[in-house]
Scaffold this active site. Structure first.
Site, PDB file in Angstrom:
ATOM      1  N   ASP A 110     -17.440  14.643 105.857  1.00  0.00           N
ATOM      2  CA  ASP A 110     -16.818  15.182 104.637  1.00  0.00           C
ATOM      3  C   ASP A 110     -16.970  14.222 103.467  1.00  0.00           C
ATOM      4  O   ASP A 110     -17.093  14.627 102.320  1.00  0.00           O
ATOM      5  CB  ASP A 110     -15.315  15.388 104.859  1.00  0.00           C
ATOM      6  CG  ASP A 110     -15.047  16.498 105.857  1.00  0.00           C
ATOM      7  OD1 ASP A 110     -16.030  17.096 106.356  1.00  0.00           O
ATOM      8  OD2 ASP A 110     -13.859  16.759 106.132  1.00  0.00           O
ATOM      9  N   SER A 111     -16.942  12.931 103.805  1.00  0.00           N
ATOM     10  CA  SER A 111     -16.989  11.939 102.721  1.00  0.00           C
ATOM     11  C   SER A 111     -18.284  12.051 101.919  1.00  0.00           C
ATOM     12  O   SER A 111     -18.293  11.805 100.708  1.00  0.00           O
ATOM     13  CB  SER A 111     -16.829  10.535 103.288  1.00  0.00           C
ATOM     14  OG  SER A 111     -17.824  10.337 104.270  1.00  0.00           O
ATOM     15  N   CYS A 155      35.802  52.879 100.333  1.00  0.00           N
ATOM     16  CA  CYS A 155      35.311  51.868 101.266  1.00  0.00           C
ATOM     17  C   CYS A 155      34.325  50.944 100.538  1.00  0.00           C
ATOM     18  O   CYS A 155      33.331  51.404  99.962  1.00  0.00           O
ATOM     19  CB  CYS A 155      34.628  52.558 102.440  1.00  0.00           C
ATOM     20  SG  CYS A 155      33.712  51.407 103.476  1.00  0.00           S
ATOM     21  N   ARG A 179     -10.554  46.365  97.478  1.00  0.00           N
ATOM     22  CA  ARG A 179     -10.850  47.759  97.788  1.00  0.00           C
ATOM     23  C   ARG A 179     -10.056  48.699  96.890  1.00  0.00           C
ATOM     24  O   ARG A 179     -10.540  49.748  96.500  1.00  0.00           O
ATOM     25  CB  ARG A 179     -10.509  48.012  99.266  1.00  0.00           C
ATOM     26  CG  ARG A 179     -10.631  49.439  99.657  1.00  0.00           C
ATOM     27  CD  ARG A 179     -10.408  49.605 101.148  1.00  0.00           C
ATOM     28  NE  ARG A 179     -10.635  50.975 101.533  1.00  0.00           N
ATOM     29  CZ  ARG A 179      -9.709  51.912 101.531  1.00  0.00           C
ATOM     30  NH1 ARG A 179      -8.498  51.607 101.167  1.00  0.00           N
ATOM     31  NH2 ARG A 179      -9.991  53.135 101.901  1.00  0.00           N
ATOM     32  N   LYS A 204     -12.043  43.815 114.562  1.00  0.00           N
ATOM     33  CA  LYS A 204     -11.459  44.347 113.330  1.00  0.00           C
ATOM     34  C   LYS A 204     -10.563  43.265 112.742  1.00  0.00           C
ATOM     35  O   LYS A 204      -9.455  43.012 113.222  1.00  0.00           O
ATOM     36  CB  LYS A 204     -10.659  45.615 113.634  1.00  0.00           C
ATOM     37  CG  LYS A 204     -10.167  46.300 112.384  1.00  0.00           C
ATOM     38  CD  LYS A 204      -9.589  47.664 112.735  1.00  0.00           C
ATOM     39  CE  LYS A 204      -9.161  48.412 111.498  1.00  0.00           C
ATOM     40  NZ  LYS A 204      -8.175  47.725 110.675  1.00  0.00           N
ATOM     41  N   TYR A 227     -19.284  42.543 106.865  1.00  0.00           N
ATOM     42  CA  TYR A 227     -19.634  43.473 107.940  1.00  0.00           C
ATOM     43  C   TYR A 227     -20.459  44.674 107.487  1.00  0.00           C
ATOM     44  O   TYR A 227     -20.744  45.559 108.281  1.00  0.00           O
ATOM     45  CB  TYR A 227     -18.392  43.937 108.690  1.00  0.00           C
ATOM     46  CG  TYR A 227     -17.276  44.463 107.812  1.00  0.00           C
ATOM     47  CD1 TYR A 227     -17.441  45.604 107.037  1.00  0.00           C
ATOM     48  CD2 TYR A 227     -16.052  43.800 107.755  1.00  0.00           C
ATOM     49  CE1 TYR A 227     -16.426  46.078 106.236  1.00  0.00           C
ATOM     50  CE2 TYR A 227     -15.030  44.264 106.959  1.00  0.00           C
ATOM     51  CZ  TYR A 227     -15.225  45.408 106.196  1.00  0.00           C
ATOM     52  OH  TYR A 227     -14.219  45.858 105.401  1.00  0.00           O
ATOM     53  N   LYS A 246      -7.302  50.705 117.609  1.00  0.00           N
ATOM     54  CA  LYS A 246      -6.186  49.821 117.255  1.00  0.00           C
ATOM     55  C   LYS A 246      -5.513  49.330 118.529  1.00  0.00           C
ATOM     56  O   LYS A 246      -5.213  50.134 119.419  1.00  0.00           O
ATOM     57  CB  LYS A 246      -5.149  50.570 116.398  1.00  0.00           C
ATOM     58  CG  LYS A 246      -5.704  51.108 115.088  1.00  0.00           C
ATOM     59  CD  LYS A 246      -5.900  50.035 114.050  1.00  0.00           C
ATOM     60  CE  LYS A 246      -4.666  49.708 113.302  1.00  0.00           C
ATOM     61  NZ  LYS A 246      -4.399  50.244 112.049  1.00  0.00           N
ATOM     62  N   LYS A 270     -19.295  51.188 115.752  1.00  0.00           N
ATOM     63  CA  LYS A 270     -20.177  51.835 114.778  1.00  0.00           C
ATOM     64  C   LYS A 270     -21.467  52.298 115.445  1.00  0.00           C
ATOM     65  O   LYS A 270     -22.056  51.546 116.229  1.00  0.00           O
ATOM     66  CB  LYS A 270     -20.548  50.833 113.670  1.00  0.00           C
ATOM     67  CG  LYS A 270     -19.362  50.251 112.938  1.00  0.00           C
ATOM     68  CD  LYS A 270     -19.770  49.109 112.013  1.00  0.00           C
ATOM     69  CE  LYS A 270     -18.531  48.515 111.345  1.00  0.00           C
ATOM     70  NZ  LYS A 270     -18.812  47.323 110.551  1.00  0.00           N
ATOM     71  N   CYS A 314      36.484  48.694 105.835  1.00  0.00           N
ATOM     72  CA  CYS A 314      37.768  49.070 105.226  1.00  0.00           C
ATOM     73  C   CYS A 314      38.823  49.436 106.263  1.00  0.00           C
ATOM     74  O   CYS A 314      39.955  49.744 105.923  1.00  0.00           O
ATOM     75  CB  CYS A 314      37.574  50.222 104.249  1.00  0.00           C
ATOM     76  SG  CYS A 314      37.189  51.774 105.082  1.00  0.00           S
ATOM     77  N   ASP A 338      -8.065  41.256 110.536  1.00  0.00           N
ATOM     78  CA  ASP A 338      -6.854  41.706 109.863  1.00  0.00           C
ATOM     79  C   ASP A 338      -6.667  40.948 108.548  1.00  0.00           C
ATOM     80  O   ASP A 338      -5.949  39.965 108.476  1.00  0.00           O
ATOM     81  CB  ASP A 338      -5.652  41.488 110.792  1.00  0.00           C
ATOM     82  CG  ASP A 338      -4.458  42.286 110.343  1.00  0.00           C
ATOM     83  OD1 ASP A 338      -4.605  43.121 109.423  1.00  0.00           O
ATOM     84  OD2 ASP A 338      -3.373  42.090 110.918  1.00  0.00           O
ATOM     85  N   GLU A 354     -17.436  45.531 116.910  1.00  0.00           N
ATOM     86  CA  GLU A 354     -17.082  44.336 116.133  1.00  0.00           C
ATOM     87  C   GLU A 354     -15.578  44.132 116.170  1.00  0.00           C
ATOM     88  O   GLU A 354     -14.822  45.082 116.387  1.00  0.00           O
ATOM     89  CB  GLU A 354     -17.500  44.535 114.661  1.00  0.00           C
ATOM     90  CG  GLU A 354     -18.983  44.695 114.476  1.00  0.00           C
ATOM     91  CD  GLU A 354     -19.345  45.132 113.055  1.00  0.00           C
ATOM     92  OE1 GLU A 354     -18.504  45.018 112.144  1.00  0.00           O
ATOM     93  OE2 GLU A 354     -20.476  45.597 112.878  1.00  0.00           O
ATOM     94  N   CYS A 391      32.440  56.870 107.840  1.00  0.00           N
ATOM     95  CA  CYS A 391      33.668  56.370 107.244  1.00  0.00           C
ATOM     96  C   CYS A 391      33.901  57.297 106.058  1.00  0.00           C
ATOM     97  O   CYS A 391      33.033  57.403 105.185  1.00  0.00           O
ATOM     98  CB  CYS A 391      33.478  54.924 106.776  1.00  0.00           C
ATOM     99  SG  CYS A 391      34.823  54.389 105.707  1.00  0.00           S
ATOM    100  N   SER A 404     -12.225  54.106 104.450  1.00  0.00           N
ATOM    101  CA  SER A 404     -11.522  53.487 105.585  1.00  0.00           C
ATOM    102  C   SER A 404     -12.023  54.154 106.858  1.00  0.00           C
ATOM    103  O   SER A 404     -12.935  54.966 106.804  1.00  0.00           O
ATOM    104  CB  SER A 404     -10.018  53.633 105.419  1.00  0.00           C
ATOM    105  OG  SER A 404      -9.707  54.996 105.430  1.00  0.00           O
ATOM    106  N   CYS A 426      36.304  51.635 110.701  1.00  0.00           N
ATOM    107  CA  CYS A 426      35.273  51.056 109.826  1.00  0.00           C
ATOM    108  C   CYS A 426      35.416  49.535 109.781  1.00  0.00           C
ATOM    109  O   CYS A 426      36.517  49.032 109.505  1.00  0.00           O
ATOM    110  CB  CYS A 426      35.413  51.646 108.422  1.00  0.00           C
ATOM    111  SG  CYS A 426      34.325  50.845 107.221  1.00  0.00           S
ATOM    112  N   ASP A 467     -17.793  14.809  99.427  1.00  0.00           N
ATOM    113  CA  ASP A 467     -16.923  14.365  98.326  1.00  0.00           C
ATOM    114  C   ASP A 467     -17.669  13.465  97.353  1.00  0.00           C
ATOM    115  O   ASP A 467     -17.532  13.579  96.133  1.00  0.00           O
ATOM    116  CB  ASP A 467     -15.707  13.607  98.883  1.00  0.00           C
ATOM    117  CG  ASP A 467     -14.840  14.526  99.738  1.00  0.00           C
ATOM    118  OD1 ASP A 467     -14.988  15.757  99.595  1.00  0.00           O
ATOM    119  OD2 ASP A 467     -14.051  14.007 100.550  1.00  0.00           O
TER     120      ASP A 467
END
Ligand code: IVH
Length: 671
Positions: free
Chosen positions: A31-32, A424, A133, A112, A219, A307, A283, A404, A114, A110, A419, A80, A401, A35
């Site tokens: 990573d350095s 009340c 969308r 799905k 996708y 699902k 698909k 009250c 979320d 594939e 009630c 959809s 109740c 950077d």
């Protein structure tokens, strides 16, 4: 010029490192180094600001603050998918496909993801625009926020002009870190990664989106045909070659059995993924077969989303609390040991009524199984009997109740206990919340929490008191700065001139919904005329039945109601109908006239009861199940089987946004 050459080199190198790290998941340098190179690039840009282009790696960190989001029309609609919930639904889908294209069919399976669907537009290989969308036809331009997602390349490997589509999401780990940080800062936590991702991409300050560590999987292409490929799977491989991030866990399946096996694998394996998935997308692979199959109004016939079943989780029932609604109905609520179910922490669930508690023999101290109905509303399904001991005794519904202490009654033919004390405090509080709500008096800035505070601190005891509130008292409330107080007083003041039907609905006369309030206001025009109307005069009005007429007469006979109306009048609250005259109401104002409408899924901006009231005010009747007689299905997010049924029957589906376009204007008229 050497500096310019170096600058271009740096850009390329940084892009390559980003690709290796974020797309290919195969970093070749520490990573350095990234950077250090970025630092050098920014140095050059500071010297030569005119070199900076939107595709520079320096632009990924955000910084731009937008005034709002522009609307974007999708040239190819973002559709959809129809849903499948079991093997039977998948077999039906497979049969429909084979009936149309024959038996030589392969399916791409594939994950799905979320998150939220987005579209990315590249022109001659350069990232040009990114959009949500929205309702599928019109979305919002979130180009700058999407630029902060490191796995979205700013330049493709080839100068293609294409619109790619995919799912932007927040990885589980980023979500957890974000919520820990928010909790420490005293901010509200996000319910699940999807909400967090959506919230991040709707930030006007692009720095915030940049800080949220979002990711993406692509996708699809708006039109795969343009890429010179014959199958979806080849298309995805092409996208990968262009440098776009495509999910690796896809698999080509040649039979239903292979599809079931893939589903089974991921039902078990989803826990171990770094991101949330909510199902499997299947698909038809051949683009030619896809074209033969075509589309319904909302979704392609060549694809379906399986699902995952609602998650069932065991937890302890700590207590049963009674909630008193606006009309005095007592609703028992399960207080649960908080537990995560389908992405959110659940601590309470409605038990609906006394009968249900006895039918399911639910006892305090029991271990209970809960799930989210339609993946949204928590529900106690049953007791885990094996865990029961003698300590758990049958539940006895209180006779009085809890607020009250007056005796609760069960009216004939009702399952609910009520009630019936009109004073009340619990009912008064709910009545106040209803009065200020969007479909009633629509007092902006007066949310539930503020109303409760006002009521509990005895600053208001009835709805009329709202109009006598002073600034000095309001600033003393929690989280009420001077500016909010000013705004609140202004919206209270504005509501004084609402047309009569809002007040009528807001008063909460039994059986008088938003639609009836409108009819009554149009017909009688003034509160005075309405209160003088007898039962006979009332039932002559279209849509007003005997039960409602009796309730209205009884309401206006009440001495306390006289006092309340006098107080409202004194407060300068308008009691006259100011909407269009009865004859003049344009047909289109009642878009749903006499039609059956079904509401499903989770609404983001409206309470369900407000949406129902709005539909009724547009002439519609809200019904529970989808049939061929349903005119429109209004679907929020995560809509399940009702949406699938609507799609199957070809019933028009409206988004929440579309419904909201019909919210009344200030004067109470429809657009
Ligand atoms: S294909 C024509 N593939 O699920 C529709 N969708 O209703 C093309 N989603 O809105 C969608 N992962 O946001 C497709 N691998 C995937 C997906 C996926 C998530 C979402 C997408 C879509 C919804 C389906």
């Amino acid at each position: 010029m050497a500096e310019r050459k170096r600058y271009e080199e740096l850009k390329k190198q940084l892009e390559q490192l980003s690709y290796e790290y974020y797309v290919a998941d195969n970093p070749t340098a520490p990573d350095s180094l990234y950077d250090q190179l970025l630092h050098e690039l920014i140095g050059l840009e500071e010297k030569h600001p005119d070199w900076i282009t939107p595709d520079s790696p320096s632009q990924r960190v955000g910084g731009e603050v937008l005034a709002g989001f522009q609307k974007v029309a999708h040239e190819t609609p973002m559709l959809s998918l129809g849903n499948a919930f079991n093997e039977g639904d998948l077999a039906d889908f497979d049969r429909r496909v084979r009936d149309k294209v024959g038996d030589d069919v392969a399916y791409m399976c594939e994950l799905k993801i979320d998150g939220l669907a987005v579209s990315l537009q590249y022109e001659v290989g350069k990232y040009k625009r990114g959009a949500t969308r929205g309702d599928g036809t019109v979305g919002e331009d979130i180009t700058s926020n999407l630029r902060t997602i490191r796995s979205i390349p700013m330049n493709l490997q080839e100068p293609f002009t294409i619109e790619v589509r995919g799912e932007a999401f927040m990885p589980k780990q980023s979500f957890q870190n974000l919520n820990i940080k928010r909790e420490e800062e005293g901010l509200e936590v996000f319910a699940n990664p999807r909400n967090a991702a959506a919230g991040s991409l709707r930030q006007l300050d692009t720095k915030i989106a940049a800080s949220r560590n979002l990711d993406i999987f692509l996708y699809a292409v708006a039109d795969f045909g343009e890429m010179g490929v014959a199958t979806h799977s080849e298309g995805l491989a092409r996208l990968e070659k262009l440098g776009l991030k495509v999910n690796k866990e896809r698999r080509l399946c040649n039979s239903l059995e292979e599809i079931y096996a893939y589903i089974e694998e991921w039902t078990a394996g989803r826990q171990d993924l770094a991101y949330d998935i909510d199902g499997i997308v299947i698909k038809v692979d051949s683009l030619e077969q896809q074209a033969t199959l075509g589309f319904t109004a909302k979704s392609p016939r060549w694809s379906i989303a399986y699902k995952f079943p609602a998650e069932e989780v065991a937890t302890k029932l700590l207590d049963i609390e009674l909630n008193i609604g606006r009309t005095g109905v007592v609703t028992p609520t399960a207080v649960l040991e908080p537990v995560r179910v389908a992405g959110t922490t659940v601590g309470r669930a409605s038990l609906h009524n006394e009968d249900l508690i006895h039918e399911r023999d639910i006892r305090i101290g029991d271990t209970v199984l809960i799930k989210k109905a339609g993946d949204i509303i928590p529900e106690v399904i049953r007791v885990v009997e094996e865990d029961r001991t003698e300590a758990q005794q049958p539940y006895q519904m209180p006779t009085h109740c809890p607020t009250c202490e007056s005796e609760l009654v069960r009216l004939e033919g009702e399952v609910a206990l009520r009630c019936i004390n009109p004073k009340c405090p619990a009912q008064l509080k709910e009545g106040l919340i209803h009065f200020v709500s969007r479909t009633a008096m629509n007092i902006d800035g007066l949310g539930e929490k503020v109303v409760v505070q006002l009521f509990e601190q005895k600053l208001i005891t009835d709805v009329a008191d709202l109009f006598f509130l002073s600034g000095e008292k309001l600033v003393e409330l929690e989280r009420m700065g001077e500016k909010s107080v000013q705004n609140l007083l202004a919206s209270i003041d504005k509501s004084r001139s609402n047309s009569l039907e809002r007040l009528l609905f807001g008063l909460g006369i039994r059986h008088v919904g938003a639609k009836a309030a409108k009819v009554l206001a149009q017909h009688f025009e003034t509160m005075d005329a309405l209160r003088k109307a007898d039962q006979e005069a009332l039932i002559e009005v279209p849509d007003i039945g005997e039960k409602m007429a009796d309730s209205i007469v009884a309401y206006f006979e009440n001495e306390e109601v006289h006092d309340l109306l006098a107080k409202l009048e004194k407060a300068g609250v308008n009691m006259i109908y100011t909407g269009p005259k009865l004859e003049a109401i344009p047909e289109e104002a009642l878009v749903f006239a006499g039609q059956k409408i079904v509401l499903t899924g989770k609404l983001e901006h409206m309470k369900r009861e407000d949406a129902k009231a709005l539909i009724e005010s547009l002439g519609g009747n809200v019904t529970g199940s989808v049939s061929k007689n349903t005119a429109v299905v209004v679907a929020g997010s995560d809509a399940g089987s009702k949406l699938a049924k609507a799609e199957e029957l070809g019933i028009p589906v409206w988004s929440e946004q579309k419904l909201m376009e019909y919210l009344p204007n200030e004067g109470g008229q429809n657009k």
